[in-house]
Motif scaffolding. Sequence first.
Motif, mmCIF file in Angstrom:
data_model
loop_
_atom_site.group_PDB
_atom_site.id
_atom_site.type_symbol
_atom_site.label_atom_id
_atom_site.label_comp_id
_atom_site.label_asym_id
_atom_site.label_seq_id
_atom_site.Cartn_x
_atom_site.Cartn_y
_atom_site.Cartn_z
ATOM 1 N N GLY A 43 -1.567 -7.344 -13.515
ATOM 2 C CA GLY A 43 -1.522 -6.443 -12.354
ATOM 3 C C GLY A 43 -2.177 -5.226 -12.735
ATOM 4 N N ILE A 44 -2.267 -4.367 -11.496
ATOM 5 C CA ILE A 44 -2.891 -3.127 -11.601
ATOM 6 C C ILE A 44 -2.102 -1.823 -11.329
ATOM 7 N N ALA A 45 -0.581 -2.208 -10.933
ATOM 8 C CA ALA A 45 0.270 -0.809 -10.758
ATOM 9 C C ALA A 45 1.344 -0.894 -11.702
ATOM 10 N N SER A 46 1.355 0.339 -12.290
ATOM 11 C CA SER A 46 2.157 0.491 -13.431
ATOM 12 C C SER A 46 3.473 0.541 -13.113
ATOM 13 N N GLU A 47 3.915 0.852 -11.936
ATOM 14 C CA GLU A 47 5.247 0.550 -11.436
ATOM 15 C C GLU A 47 5.800 -0.863 -11.554
ATOM 16 N N ASP A 48 5.012 -1.722 -11.178
ATOM 17 C CA ASP A 48 5.456 -3.291 -11.529
ATOM 18 C C ASP A 48 5.616 -3.559 -12.950
ATOM 19 N N PHE A 49 5.090 -3.119 -13.792
ATOM 20 C CA PHE A 49 5.165 -3.479 -15.268
ATOM 21 C C PHE A 49 6.655 -2.910 -15.747
ATOM 22 N N TYR A 50 6.766 -1.362 -15.192
ATOM 23 C CA TYR A 50 8.033 -1.017 -15.393
ATOM 24 C C TYR A 50 9.346 -1.615 -14.942
ATOM 25 N N TYR A 205 -17.003 -5.715 -16.946
ATOM 26 C CA TYR A 205 -15.802 -4.640 -16.644
ATOM 27 C C TYR A 205 -16.161 -4.228 -15.319
ATOM 28 N N THR A 206 -17.295 -3.822 -14.923
ATOM 29 C CA THR A 206 -17.743 -3.223 -13.633
ATOM 30 C C THR A 206 -17.260 -4.092 -12.836
ATOM 31 N N LEU A 207 -17.438 -5.620 -12.765
ATOM 32 C CA LEU A 207 -17.234 -6.686 -11.841
ATOM 33 C C LEU A 207 -15.739 -6.723 -11.562
ATOM 34 N N LEU A 208 -15.194 -6.574 -12.878
ATOM 35 C CA LEU A 208 -13.594 -6.701 -12.429
ATOM 36 C C LEU A 208 -12.905 -5.452 -11.703
ATOM 37 N N ALA A 209 -13.610 -4.428 -12.033
ATOM 38 C CA ALA A 209 -13.091 -3.134 -11.449
ATOM 39 C C ALA A 209 -13.432 -3.237 -10.104
ATOM 40 N N PHE A 214 -10.545 -4.843 -4.140
ATOM 41 C CA PHE A 214 -10.325 -5.963 -2.689
ATOM 42 C C PHE A 214 -9.155 -6.921 -3.030
ATOM 43 N N ASP A 215 -8.468 -7.017 -4.335
ATOM 44 C CA ASP A 215 -7.402 -7.935 -4.462
ATOM 45 C C ASP A 215 -6.316 -7.004 -5.309
ATOM 46 N N ARG A 216 -5.241 -6.782 -4.624
ATOM 47 C CA ARG A 216 -4.146 -6.086 -5.348
ATOM 48 C C ARG A 216 -3.514 -6.782 -6.369
ATOM 49 N N ASP A 217 -3.409 -8.023 -6.597
ATOM 50 C CA ASP A 217 -3.222 -8.791 -7.814
ATOM 51 C C ASP A 217 -4.128 -9.666 -8.530
ATOM 52 N N PRO A 218 -5.118 -9.205 -9.020
ATOM 53 C CA PRO A 218 -6.215 -9.880 -9.393
ATOM 54 C C PRO A 218 -5.861 -10.688 -10.772
ATOM 55 N N PRO A 219 -6.510 -11.848 -10.952
ATOM 56 C CA PRO A 219 -5.990 -12.863 -11.913
ATOM 57 C C PRO A 219 -6.332 -12.174 -13.363
ATOM 58 N N PHE A 220 -7.197 -11.345 -13.741
ATOM 59 C CA PHE A 220 -7.704 -10.755 -14.630
ATOM 60 C C PHE A 220 -8.364 -9.400 -14.478
#
Length: 265
Positions: A43-50, A205-209, A214-220
């Motif tokens: 995921g990309i949201a720190s809050e979700d991990f915490y 790295y750029t492609l993932l970023a 566009f995807d709030r829950d990217p697989p990688f």
Amino acid sequence: LAIAEKLHPGANFIQANLADPGDWQYLVRDAELLVMLHAQIGGIASEDFYRNNVVATQNVLAAAAASCYIVHVSSSVTESAASDDYTSTKTLQEEIVVESGRPATVLRPTLMFGWFDRKHFGWLSQFMSKTPVFPIPGNGKYLRQPLYAGDFCDIILSCMENRPVGQSFNISGKEKIDYVDIIRKIKAANNSAALLVRLPYWLFYTLLAVYALFDRDPPFTTSQLKALVIDEVFEDIDWEGIFGIPATPLDQAIAETFNHPVYSK
């Protein structure tokens, strides 16, 4: 959960968010044994991990009886050089369990694969089946110790039966293999015609970023890419002898994962 209910009609499955109070707490209160597997992996949201690694664990322990035996599934990342939300919150999660004073054992598996995997090998396999070109970051020579989930399940069962207390075990896959060779084995197991193409790290790295925009829950994610390219080897204890579990050879485990007539689908 729908698949699990279909395969195990005698079990009681409940969908709940452990980071929030709910009726699940009453079930935990009466439990004599807990296997704690919950975690925010990507995921990309720190809050979700915490919330899902720390707050959820605090809630489970608060609801559980003091005498409840716990098998806690931690992660090898707690001893990794990686630095990201997953590593920091899984480390804190393990500390919370150990310091709770409850009878518990801690298992730290390395990268796992097996049936029903939608994040790691499973996602790689599905992606490979949908694209004619499969990108490899850099040279792909990032050493890994993949652990077969079938073996890890047997280790959990051994802990449930024998109940070791106050111990932590680093459970690493027995075969060390580069990431690119893992991809080749998955490609062979699936008879995939995808062409493996190496991309410079910065481009990958750029492609993932960009994808994450566009995807709030990217697989990688870019954080997972940073962790992937760290070349590190984790402790290899004799878990076969400790738990009486023979390790499944990697080629056999991959064949079972992707070619089982029912579960691989």
